[in-house]
Design a protein around this motif. Structure first.
Motif, mmCIF file in Angstrom:
data_model
loop_
_atom_site.group_PDB
_atom_site.id
_atom_site.type_symbol
_atom_site.label_atom_id
_atom_site.label_comp_id
_atom_site.label_asym_id
_atom_site.label_seq_id
_atom_site.Cartn_x
_atom_site.Cartn_y
_atom_site.Cartn_z
ATOM 1 N N ASP A 180 -5.643 1.930 8.551
ATOM 2 C CA ASP A 180 -6.307 1.714 9.843
ATOM 3 C C ASP A 180 -5.331 1.170 10.879
ATOM 4 O O ASP A 180 -5.573 0.149 11.519
ATOM 5 C CB ASP A 180 -7.516 0.779 9.679
ATOM 6 N N HIS A 188 -4.637 -8.505 10.420
ATOM 7 C CA HIS A 188 -5.509 -7.519 11.066
ATOM 8 C C HIS A 188 -6.050 -8.035 12.402
ATOM 9 O O HIS A 188 -6.138 -9.234 12.632
ATOM 10 C CB HIS A 188 -6.635 -7.071 10.137
ATOM 11 N N ARG A 213 0.651 5.509 0.046
ATOM 12 C CA ARG A 213 -0.118 6.752 0.128
ATOM 13 C C ARG A 213 0.718 7.814 -0.559
ATOM 14 O O ARG A 213 1.861 8.070 -0.186
ATOM 15 C CB ARG A 213 -0.384 7.146 1.578
ATOM 16 N N ASN A 257 -10.817 -2.352 9.563
ATOM 17 C CA ASN A 257 -11.228 -1.529 8.424
ATOM 18 C C ASN A 257 -10.055 -1.170 7.516
ATOM 19 O O ASN A 257 -10.144 -0.243 6.727
ATOM 20 C CB ASN A 257 -11.916 -0.259 8.928
ATOM 21 N N SER A 258 -8.966 -1.906 7.624
ATOM 22 C CA SER A 258 -7.763 -1.601 6.856
ATOM 23 C C SER A 258 -7.913 -1.954 5.383
ATOM 24 O O SER A 258 -8.490 -2.987 5.024
ATOM 25 C CB SER A 258 -6.575 -2.380 7.424
ATOM 26 N N GLY A 259 -7.358 -1.102 4.535
ATOM 27 C CA GLY A 259 -7.294 -1.394 3.112
ATOM 28 C C GLY A 259 -6.301 -2.499 2.781
ATOM 29 O O GLY A 259 -6.234 -2.962 1.645
ATOM 30 N N ASN A 296 -3.525 4.847 -1.738
ATOM 31 C CA ASN A 296 -4.341 5.786 -0.975
ATOM 32 C C ASN A 296 -5.517 5.160 -0.234
ATOM 33 O O ASN A 296 -6.538 5.805 -0.032
ATOM 34 C CB ASN A 296 -4.792 6.936 -1.874
ATOM 35 N N GLU A 297 -5.365 3.925 0.197
ATOM 36 C CA GLU A 297 -6.356 3.294 1.064
ATOM 37 C C GLU A 297 -5.958 3.540 2.520
ATOM 38 O O GLU A 297 -4.782 3.696 2.833
ATOM 39 C CB GLU A 297 -6.442 1.796 0.799
ATOM 40 N N ASP A 298 -6.924 3.552 3.403
ATOM 41 C CA ASP A 298 -6.658 3.760 4.819
ATOM 42 C C ASP A 298 -6.075 2.479 5.418
ATOM 43 O O ASP A 298 -6.723 1.439 5.391
ATOM 44 C CB ASP A 298 -7.957 4.123 5.534
ATOM 45 N N ASP A 309 -3.378 -10.797 4.761
ATOM 46 C CA ASP A 309 -3.307 -9.340 4.787
ATOM 47 C C ASP A 309 -1.904 -8.911 4.353
ATOM 48 O O ASP A 309 -0.928 -9.628 4.561
ATOM 49 C CB ASP A 309 -3.587 -8.811 6.192
ATOM 50 N N MET A 321 0.843 -1.168 0.000
ATOM 51 C CA MET A 321 0.000 0.000 0.000
ATOM 52 C C MET A 321 0.890 1.233 0.000
ATOM 53 O O MET A 321 1.857 1.308 0.742
ATOM 54 C CB MET A 321 -0.882 0.011 1.234
ATOM 55 N N VAL A 371 -1.536 -0.975 -4.087
ATOM 56 C CA VAL A 371 -2.826 -0.373 -3.765
ATOM 57 C C VAL A 371 -2.517 1.032 -3.279
ATOM 58 O O VAL A 371 -1.673 1.224 -2.399
ATOM 59 C CB VAL A 371 -3.550 -1.188 -2.672
#
Length: 89
Positions: free
Chosen positions: A34, A86, A3, A48-50, A30-32, A80, A1, A28
């Motif tokens: 979390d 997670h 950002r 709720n993690s991307g 700009n996903e959060d 994950d 991920m 991936v």
């Protein structure tokens, strides 16, 4: 991920061509994530993690079926992404 935001177009060289599969594949953006508490370096991802189920099972199989905290890391459908599986917090 990853950002990334470049509203002023400052990052224009080839290293920032995120569409180039020779440099970046399967990312991936700009996903959060979390994270539990990033200010205190607690980077466990939440429910709720991307990053949930976007890991590549090929990188888990043969290495470890556990995350860094020895939590089970399932391969179906996918693990994950990252060092932590997670958790609820």
């Amino acid at each position: 991920m990853i950002r990334f935001s470049d509203p002023n177009n400052n990052f224009t060289d080839a290293n920032y061509d995120f569409s180039n599969p020779a440099l970046y594949e399967g990312n991936v953006f700009n996903e959060d994530p979390d994270f539990m508490d990033p200010e205190n370096n607690k980077l466990i991802i939440g429910e709720n993690s991307g990053a949930i189920e976007i890991g590549n099972p090929a990188y888990v199989n043969g290495v470890s079926v556990f995350d860094i905290l020895m939590e089970p890391r399932p391969t179906i459908p996918n693990p994950d992404a990252g060092a932590f599986q997670h958790a609820e917090f």
